[in-house]
Design a protein around this motif. Structure first.
Motif, short mmCIF file in Angstrom:
data_model
loop_
_atom_site.label_atom_id
_atom_site.label_comp_id
_atom_site.label_asym_id
_atom_site.label_seq_id
_atom_site.Cartn_x
_atom_site.Cartn_y
_atom_site.Cartn_z
N VAL A 68 0.62 -1.25 0.01
CA VAL A 68 -0.24 -0.22 0.08
C VAL A 68 1.49 1.13 -0.33
CG1 VAL A 68 -1.85 -1.52 1.27
CG2 VAL A 68 -0.74 -0.26 2.31
N GLY A 69 1.94 1.11 0.69
CA GLY A 69 2.75 2.23 0.48
C GLY A 69 3.17 3.02 -1.11
N ASP A 70 3.28 2.35 -2.03
CA ASP A 70 3.64 2.60 -3.48
C ASP A 70 2.48 3.04 -4.07
OD1 ASP A 70 6.03 1.13 -3.13
OD2 ASP A 70 5.26 -0.22 -3.69
N TYR A 71 1.18 2.70 -3.75
CA TYR A 71 -0.26 3.08 -3.89
C TYR A 71 -0.35 4.57 -3.76
CZ TYR A 71 -4.73 3.54 -3.72
OH TYR A 71 -6.57 3.93 -3.93
N PHE A 72 -0.54 4.71 -2.26
CA PHE A 72 -0.62 6.16 -1.59
C PHE A 72 0.39 7.24 -1.89
CE2 PHE A 72 -3.44 2.93 1.51
CZ PHE A 72 -4.33 4.38 0.72
N LYS A 73 1.92 7.10 -2.41
CA LYS A 73 2.56 7.88 -2.93
C LYS A 73 2.60 8.30 -4.06
CE LYS A 73 6.81 5.43 -0.49
NZ LYS A 73 8.08 4.97 -1.10
N LYS A 74 0.87 7.96 -4.82
CA LYS A 74 1.22 7.41 -6.12
C LYS A 74 -0.12 8.33 -6.30
CE LYS A 74 3.08 3.47 -8.65
NZ LYS A 74 2.10 2.19 -8.96
N ILE A 75 -0.61 8.70 -5.14
CA ILE A 75 -2.22 9.03 -5.05
C ILE A 75 -2.79 10.22 -4.07
CG2 ILE A 75 -3.57 7.20 -6.62
CD1 ILE A 75 -4.88 7.80 -3.26
N ALA A 76 -1.46 10.45 -2.74
CA ALA A 76 -1.66 10.99 -2.00
C ALA A 76 -0.24 11.98 -1.26
CB ALA A 76 -2.30 10.54 -0.81
N LYS A 80 7.72 10.84 2.93
CA LYS A 80 8.94 9.95 2.03
C LYS A 80 8.65 8.90 2.02
CE LYS A 80 12.93 11.20 2.98
NZ LYS A 80 14.27 12.16 1.56
N ILE A 81 9.19 9.03 3.49
CA ILE A 81 8.51 7.68 5.00
C ILE A 81 7.05 7.29 5.07
CG2 ILE A 81 9.97 6.46 6.27
CD1 ILE A 81 11.97 8.19 5.91
N PRO A 82 6.86 6.63 4.46
CA PRO A 82 5.46 6.00 5.31
C PRO A 82 4.81 5.75 5.78
CG PRO A 82 5.41 4.29 3.19
CD PRO A 82 6.22 5.52 3.62
N PHE A 83 4.10 5.54 7.19
CA PHE A 83 3.66 5.19 7.98
C PHE A 83 3.26 3.80 8.00
CE2 PHE A 83 0.91 4.15 11.15
CZ PHE A 83 1.24 3.86 12.89
#
Length: 117
Positions: A68-76, A80-83
């Motif tokens: 999901v980290g890759d997914y949310f980097k694209k849309i939100a 750069k270090i996702p929770f």
């Protein structure tokens, strides 16, 4: 036919989790697992085919990894270090005569899962 399926709902945007990569593993024993399948979810946040079915659908311990980290980097706009980066769901299949469905409700900061139908 008995099988394992999944879907993802992005509760942050209220839309299906399209394009999320998902890996499926089977545990041969407590510390040894093998990858069974890798899929990318379609526009409805679902797999086009079952993750596993038929003779390959067997009792045991499984693990789904949702990237999901890759997914949310694209849309939100997230750091750069996702929770949440990879959501790991470990579960068991105890009855191979039943359909198992593992939905994931996810945001950049939380998730929930359950055994669906």
């Amino acid at each position: 036919m008995t099988k394992l399926t999944t879907h993802v709902l992005d509760v942050y945007s209220g839309k299906p989790g399209k394009g999320i990569k998902v890996d499926l593993y089977y545990y041969k024993n407590d510390d040894q697992k093998s990858k069974i399948n890798t899929i990318v979810l379609n526009n409805d946040g679902r797999s086009d085919n079952a993750l596993i079915e038929g003779v390959d659908f067997k009792e045991g311990k499984y693990e789904l990894i949702f990237f999901v980290g890759d997914y949310f980097k694209k849309i939100a706009e997230i750091s750069k270090i996702p929770f949440l980066d990879d959501v790991v769901v470990k579960f068991g299949i105890s009855n191979i005569k039943e359909h198992y469905h593992v939905p994931l409700l996810v945001s950049p900061w939380s998730y929930s899962t359950y055994r669906g139908s």
